[in-house]
Design an enzyme around this catalytic site. Structure first.
Site, PDB file in Angstrom:
ATOM      1  N   SER A  99       0.808  -1.215   0.000  1.00  0.00           N
ATOM      2  CA  SER A  99       0.000   0.000   0.000  1.00  0.00           C
ATOM      3  C   SER A  99       0.845   1.271   0.000  1.00  0.00           C
ATOM      4  O   SER A  99       1.514   1.583  -0.971  1.00  0.00           O
ATOM      5  CB  SER A  99      -0.958  -0.107   1.191  1.00  0.00           C
ATOM      6  OG  SER A  99      -1.596   1.070   1.469  1.00  0.00           O
ATOM      7  N   ASP A 220     -10.625  -5.362  -3.199  1.00  0.00           N
ATOM      8  CA  ASP A 220      -9.849  -4.527  -2.285  1.00  0.00           C
ATOM      9  C   ASP A 220     -10.569  -3.188  -2.174  1.00  0.00           C
ATOM     10  O   ASP A 220     -10.764  -2.506  -3.170  1.00  0.00           O
ATOM     11  CB  ASP A 220      -8.438  -4.342  -2.869  1.00  0.00           C
ATOM     12  CG  ASP A 220      -7.504  -3.625  -1.911  1.00  0.00           C
ATOM     13  OD1 ASP A 220      -8.002  -2.834  -1.092  1.00  0.00           O
ATOM     14  OD2 ASP A 220      -6.287  -3.862  -1.984  1.00  0.00           O
ATOM     15  N   HIS A 249      -7.581  -5.774   1.593  1.00  0.00           N
ATOM     16  CA  HIS A 249      -6.439  -4.916   1.341  1.00  0.00           C
ATOM     17  C   HIS A 249      -5.185  -5.438   2.035  1.00  0.00           C
ATOM     18  O   HIS A 249      -4.084  -4.978   1.763  1.00  0.00           O
ATOM     19  CB  HIS A 249      -6.762  -3.506   1.844  1.00  0.00           C
ATOM     20  CG  HIS A 249      -5.744  -2.472   1.475  1.00  0.00           C
ATOM     21  ND1 HIS A 249      -5.321  -2.291   0.176  1.00  0.00           N
ATOM     22  CD2 HIS A 249      -5.067  -1.573   2.223  1.00  0.00           C
ATOM     23  CE1 HIS A 249      -4.422  -1.316   0.155  1.00  0.00           C
ATOM     24  NE2 HIS A 249      -4.241  -0.863   1.370  1.00  0.00           N
TER      25      HIS A 249
END
Lengths: 269, 1100
Positions: A99, A220, A249
């Protein structure tokens, strides 16, 4: 305040684990800390020297180190990463970033392409907000509401956000993610979320020359699947997209075994 | 001073005060002097409270809730019992300091984090902050009570973790992460009708961008920033504005007074056909002169968005003009003029690059990724500043898992370790000097080092090289190993802090010094770490020089003894020449011979203050031994010149050789150096090596060739090096099929290099997977290196044990791909460091060892080669051969006159794959054909071909199975071991690929041979059928046997004799066929000499 050398290594809880020739950096994403990798770490320690560290915004780092004037853009996080690698005298490494850290990895590889053999980007997005030709998954208005919710009642926000982000029905993962989210000081969380939502890496993707592997789960909340394709098409190196057969996620929390296997494969390619 | 209950009560809300009253009551009942946190816990548990509820939710699922609560109550009760009771009963035992502190903590926390409690909204609306005293809510009180270490201990005894309970308390029970019951406050769930619509300008400081731009401007080359990114244009604009408005305070001093002139509009006007070349040229000239006249550092010419230059509509000529003008401008006024521009995406920039490939160089551009929009108003939103005011991290509330926190005292810990290790080292060095044996403290000690510390051994490796030439290898090895350990540790210490005198390293040095100070502070009892750190880090620049000076004197201290040691060496060696050579010192010499260099390299590294003393003492020891080793070097060097010539390695290797030979003279019993030295010439001779191996295994020419090459190459000094010194261990892999061939080559290597076959340590790492039944041929003899030898030990312990017994040996590891994690780690370490560690971490040098790792996997494709092409006798089947007794049966084959003419020896196909009838049919037609040709002598061959042709039809089935097996096998291992294997294979000296043994050809040969011999003893009329199993057994025997003719001899001596007997017994007719079969279930009782075959064959 600048963090350098050993101070930096200590402040960001840098650890080097395992016994391999090659270095592997595992960089955690927003709302977690390095403990998020504990599920997959054992599969790599026999083959790599795994470098773990906490982002300066993580709950496990002394919040005093978080300089609100400095960490306004991703570049300062990139500085940290590169300083860590330099302090450890790493000259080549593979990088796994989740991320937020995926963004950091992208920028770091632009700045120091020779440092990275490969980037593995998990749940990465160059831009979270929608644009006219781009679907990032969020509208500006939505983001503002989220940020407001975060500010109004951090507690409630975490409790809502954690299960949503984890996606898959793995209570342990939700609990773990809630824990690390809770550990962050709310104002820092807010500040970092702002700088994340404010960043836009789309223009610079072409400057990346390192080959990237993009890991994308089937669903996600933060990253639509189209983003993975976008990344693949716009990053400058040789890129592949690897779809993980799980949701959420945070695949490293919800499906560590699967992720470890895929990572190993991707790293050995 | 305990606080009176009434005072404490004032700080609490009603609910919390009630709990406090209960706690006081508990304390009174037990007539304790004070009310503590434990009393509060006890009170909380007595009633159905938030704590009890949280415990119920946080408890681990392993025990029943009733039991666990019982345990909790019990442990609380026991701890309360331990508290001293006061002599006089108090009406209200006052609140203890710890409990009061908890109350204060919760109060402070509540004030700091209003958003985390429900008071928050009241605060916003009702302005409650004005009340000076905040009443503590029960929830917060419980949370801080749980922080009390005594409480966490008591909870821990009952199997609760206080952090779990904390989370449970914070999370209201209703939610429990169920999405259905508690709608997440995220995105769409937010009501749009929220009354407070605050605008969040997504402001992030452009300060950071400007700072980075300034950094680029300051560079020597690539000083002209080209901002790339979606926000680049905004960043450019904001930087320009910032500079021109005189707000350039964020810029470094060197750039103060910088100004930005925009040529953007002129350029875009020109390229769109709006102006003349002259006009633009004039503009650029103006800019140039402005730069020259400018008093400050210069001017930045902003050429704006690159997009303007690459649009379709613009004319190429105009763009070229602009580019060339700008290039000239830069050439003329490069010192005081910068260019700056922006590109929305990288594509824009690459397009321009495509048109003007040299532009990056000409314009001296530095593409700078810009990823955030610059800010437009205030720096940070006010709300976030209000939050910032609180210092205590929210995270402090939840103890993180401790193992993920690296305390700041890391260096501190290592310092204590160092002292420990030097102490022990000194002890042991003294012991060794006395000649006594020492215990293995070192090993245990090294175990306790964290793994990342151990990595540093790599650096230290070059210091040590052991286990050559020993009288009593085991004891000495152990000793030296321990010393090695010590040195590694010390060395680690020295390498850990590596201050060189240049500035960049000084930076590394200073923090550690700081931390050392810090730890000192800590010892003095100040527990407020953070404040100390803060003060330490607040002014690193000021503390740096002093710290550095503090360190510096030590350095000088050290350099002196070292230098003198170096000078003294010659002198000492002369002295020692006269001293009678104590054997012990001499045996140490090969090791210490390598010391002088590392020792001399110590001084620049020794700046860290604590190991100083240890280093000096160690240096003393080191030079002593070093001189000892020097002495044989000088005295013996002439005598052993021939010997020396053999060694072309480094100097230290020569010293090794010399001392080897000396110790050989002193102790003739030294077992290993003899053959080693003797064999030297052989080993070096590639041809003789190859010849020797080829004698043993005639079918692996190519493999033998590459093995011989690799070994002679390594022995010639081109092997692996560790630092500057040559390593003696040779690593080979034998990949592919032919298990027996590999094993035999390994044992031949052992014989050749170390004198006897006994110096082969053979271990099958895949033994767990393989069940050898007692009667299998390959489970029986030398191949039975299965679990029996090391039952109860791990594989690597077994190997290490054997290595200790015979350090000069060939270690043959079969099925290395099946190695477990432990073995994998040990092997990787061994190949890197030259030391093999057992499961306790004790290391043994493998400097004189040849390590051969065998695997059925081949390097290239990672599949089992053997299943590539269909074979009649695949290796897998041969490996499963059993030692059955054999038997000759007689069958009558009715009504087949054709066959009566010929005698035939053939092999029946494998059982279960063909039904006998179809075999018969096929066979008959085929034989008939061959009969027509009348070439009797070709029959056996034909028969062989024939049977092969049947099998071709069926083997795919069989093979498929094998492939399946192989695949799934390799799949299961690949997950774990593939990467490891690959890495290992990359590091070995040579990867040798083996061919598969051609069993089919051998079978043909045997059949032919039998056929010939049968004809002699039985005549041509009798048909002999050899059962597939029997054939497999013969093949296995032939494969295994050392001699080429073992099976032929067996045929001659056993089979023919039995056939002759059978002829007498059965009165063979034309219709009869003899069958050689195995008796399943009965095993060979008496084995024929030289082969794994029965000494006689039963007749029924």
């Amino acid at each position: 305040m600048y963090l350098m050398g050993n101070t930096l290594l200590e402040a960001l809880n840098v650890r080097v684990e395992g016994s391999g020739q090659k270095f592997l950096v595992l960089a955690h994403g927003f709302g977690t800390d390095q403990s998020v990798w504990k599920g997959i770490l054992p599969s790599f320690t026999p083959y790599y020297r795994v470098i773990l560290y906490d982002l300066v915004c993580a709950g496990s780092v002394n919040p005093d180190y978080f300089d609100f004037r400095r960490y306004t853009t991703l570049d300062s996080y990139v500085d940290d990463l590169i300083n860590i690698l330099d302090a450890l005298k790493v000259d080549r490494c593979a990088y796994v970033g989740h991320s937020f850290s995926a963004m950091i990895g992208i920028l770091a590889s632009i700045r120091r392409p020779e440092l990275f053999t490969k980037l593995i980007l998990i749940g990465a997005s160059p831009r979270f907000l929608n644009d006219k030709d781009y679907h990032g998954g969020f509208e500006r208005g939505e983001i503002e509401k989220v940020l407001y919710a975060m500010e109004a009642n951090y507690n409630a926000w975490v409790q809502g956000f954690a299960p949503l982000a984890v996606g898959a029905d793995v209570p342990d993962a939700v609990r773990e993610f809630s824990r690390t989210l809770f550990n962050m000081r709310p104002d820092i969380t807010l500040f970092v979320s702002r700088s994340i939502f404010n960043s836009d890496l789309r223009g610079v993707l072409g400057l990346v020359k390192v080959s990237c592997c993009i890991f994308q789960t089937t669903r996600d909340v933060s990253v639509p699947t189209s983003v993975a394709t976008y990344l693949r098409d716009h990053l400058g190196g040789r890129n592949t997209v690897e779809t993980l057969d799980t949701e959420g996620h945070l695949p490293h929390l919800s499906a560590p075994g699967l992720l470890a296997t895929k990572l190993r494969r991707a790293l050995s390619r | 001073m305990p606080t009176p209950v009434s005072a404490a009560r004032q700080c609490l809300t009603e609910e919390a005060a009630r709990v406090l009253d209960d706690a006081v009551a508990v304390a009174r009942r037990r007539s304790h002097a004070q009310t503590t946190s434990l009393h509060a816990i006890s009170a909380l548990l007595a009633l159905p409270s938030a704590l009890r509820d949280a415990c119920a939710r946080a408890r681990s699922g392993a025990y029943s809730p009733r039991l666990q609560f019982r345990a909790l109550e019990l442990s609380v009760g026991v701890s309360l019992d331990r508290l001293p009771s006061s002599s006089r009963a108090l009406e209200e035992p006052p609140v203890s300091n710890s409990l009061m502190a908890a109350i204060k903590r919760s109060q402070a926390n509540q004030r700091r984090h209003p958003e985390s409690c429900h008071l928050h909204h009241q605060i916003i609306q009702g302005q409650q902050q004005t009340t000076s005293l905040l009443k503590v809510e029960l929830k917060h009180l419980i949370l801080s009570i749980l922080d009390d270490p005594i409480v966490s201990r008591v909870l821990g005894e009952a199997g609760f973790r206080s952090c779990d309970i904390k989370i449970a308390i914070i999370q209201p029970p209703v939610t429990r992460f169920s999405r259905t019951r508690f709608p997440p406050i995220f995105l769409c769930n937010l009501t749009d009708s929220d009354p407070v619509q605050r605008s969040f300008s997504l402001e992030v400081s452009g300060d950071e961008n400007s700072r980075r731009i300034a950094q680029v401007l300051l560079k020597k080359t690539g000083k002209n920033p080209l901002l790339v990114g979606t926000c680049a244009i905004d960043a450019l604009r904001s930087f320009t504005e910032c500079i021109n408005k005189g707000k350039g305070s964020s810029l470094p001093a060197e750039l103060a007074g910088l100004s930005v002139s925009s040529a953007e509009n002129d350029i875009s006007e020109f390229v769109n056909g709006g102006g003349s070349e002259d006009k633009l040229g004039l503009k650029f000239k103006e800019l140039g002169s402005a730069a020259e006249q400018c008093s400050g550092p210069g001017i930045v010419v902003n050429f704006g968005d690159l997009k303007a230059l690459i649009e379709e509509s613009v004319s190429g000529v105009a763009v070229s003009f602009v580019v060339s003008q700008l290039t000239r401008l830069l050439e003329l006024h490069g010192e005081k003029l910068w260019l700056m521009g922006a590109a929305g995406t990288n594509e824009t920039y690459s397009k321009l690059l495509g048109r003007f490939p040299s532009i990056e160089k000409d314009w001296d551009l530095h593409p700078l990724p810009i990823t955030s929009v610059p800010f437009n108003d205030g720096f940070c939103s006010k709300s976030s500043f209000s939050l910032m005011g609180s210092f205590v991290p929210f995270g402090g509330f939840f103890s993180t898992t401790s193992d993920f926190r690296i305390p700041l005292s890391r260096t501190n810990q290592s310092f204590t370790r160092c002292k420990l290790c030097t102490e022990k080292y000194e002890q042991e060095a003294a012991l060794i000097q006395k000649g006594g044996s020492t215990s293995s403290v070192a090993d245990q000690y090294s175990e306790s080092l964290p793994s990342w510390l151990r990595m540093a051994e790599l650096d230290a490796e070059k210091l040590v090289d052991v286990a050559k030439t020993t009288d009593d290898p085991e004891a000495l090895n152990a000793k030296i190993l321990r010393l090695q350990k010590k040195w590694n540790d010390i060395c680690w210490q020295i390498h850990q802090v590596q201050p060189k005198l240049d500035i960049s390293h000084a930076r590394f040095q200073v923090p550690s010094a700081e931390d050392f100070l810090l730890s000192a502070n800590r010892k003095e009892g100040s527990s407020k770490d953070s404040s100390v750190i803060k003060s330490q880090h607040a002014n690193p620049s000021s503390s740096m020089p002093t710290d550095f000076q503090k360190v510096f004197p030590f350095e000088q201290d050290i350099q002196i003894p070292v230098a003198s040691a170096a000078e003294n060496r010659n002198f000492q060696s002369e002295l020692l020449d006269k001293v009678s050579k104590s054997q012990q010192i001499e045996m140490k010499s090969p090791w210490f011979a390598r010391y002088p260099t590392p020792n001399l390299s110590l001084p620049p590294d020794c700046a860290s203050s604590s190991p100083v003393t240890s280093v000096t003492t160690d240096l003393g020891l080191g030079t002593l031994y070093a001189s000892a080793s020097q002495e044989p070097d000088s005295s013996k060097i002439s005598g052993d010149k021939e010997c020396l010539q053999n060694f072309s390695g480094s100097v230290s290797a020569e010293v090794d050789a010399v001392s080897e030979s000396t110790s050989h003279q002193v102790a003739p019993s030294s077992s290993c150096s003899g053959p080693n030295m003797g064999g030297q010439s052989d080993i070096r001779d590639f041809k003789s090596l190859r010849r020797f191996l080829a004698e043993k295994v005639c079918w692996q020419d190519e493999a033998i060739c590459s093995i011989s090459k690799a070994i002679s190459c390594c022995r010639a000094g081109n092997g692996r090096h560790r630092g500057s010194s040559l390593r003696g261990d040779i690593w080979l892999t034998f990949l592919g099929p032919d298990k027996v061939g590999k094993k035999r080559i390994a044992s031949a290597l052992a014989e050749l290099m170390f004198g006897t076959k006994e110096s082969l340590i053979s271990v099958d790492l895949g033994f767990q997977d393989r069940v050898y039944q007692s009667n299998m041929i390959f489970g029986h003899n030398e191949f039975g290196c299965s679990g029996t030898n090391f039952r109860g030990k791990t594989v690597i312990d077994y190997i290490a044990g054997e290595l200790r017994k015979k350090p000069h040996s060939v270690v043959f590891l079969q099925n290395v791909d099946k190695a477990d994690n432990l073995a994998q780690r040990s092997l990787s370490q061994a190949i890197r460091t030259g030391k093999f560690a057992d499961s306790y971490g004790r290391e043994i040098s493998i400097n004189n060892t040849v390590i051969v790792m065998a695997s059925m996997i081949t390097k290239g494709d990672r599949t089992f080669l053997s299943s590539k092409e269909p074979k009649q006798f695949p290796e897998e089947i041969i490996l499963k051969a059993r030692r059955y007794q054999m038997q000759i049966l007689m069958e009558c084959i009715a009504g087949d006159s054709d066959r009566s003419n010929g005698m035939n020896v053939r092999v029946t196909p494998r059982k279960g794959f063909l039904n006998p009838k179809s075999v018969n049919k096929r066979r008959l037609t085929e034989t008939r054909d061959s009969m027509v040709q009348g070439e009797i002598f070709e029959m056996p061959k034909r028969a062989h071909k024939l049977s092969r042709s049947y099998l071709d039809l069926n083997l795919p089935v069989d093979d498929l199975e094998d492939i399946d097996y192989g695949d799934c096998d390799s799949d299961s291992i690949s997950e774990n071991s593939e990467a490891w294997l690959e890495e290992l294979f990359d590091q070995v000296d040579e990867n040798v690929d083996f061919k598969s043994f051609n069993f089919d050809a051998l079978a043909g040969k045997i059949v032919k041979d039998i056929s010939l011999k049968c004809q002699r003893s039985l005549g041509t009329k009798v048909v002999l059928e050899i059962d597939y199993e029997a054939m497999v057994q013969m093949l296995a025997a032939a494969w295994l046997s050392d001699r080429n003719r073992a099976v032929e001899e067996w045929v001659e001596q056993v089979l023919c004799r039995s056939l002759a007997e059978a002829r007498q017994k059965y009165h063979l007719t034309a219709q009869s066929a003899l069958k050689l079969v195995t008796c399943e279930g009965t095993f060979v009782e008496e084995q024929a000499p030289g082969a794994c075959l029965p000494a006689r064959i039963n007749l029924n």
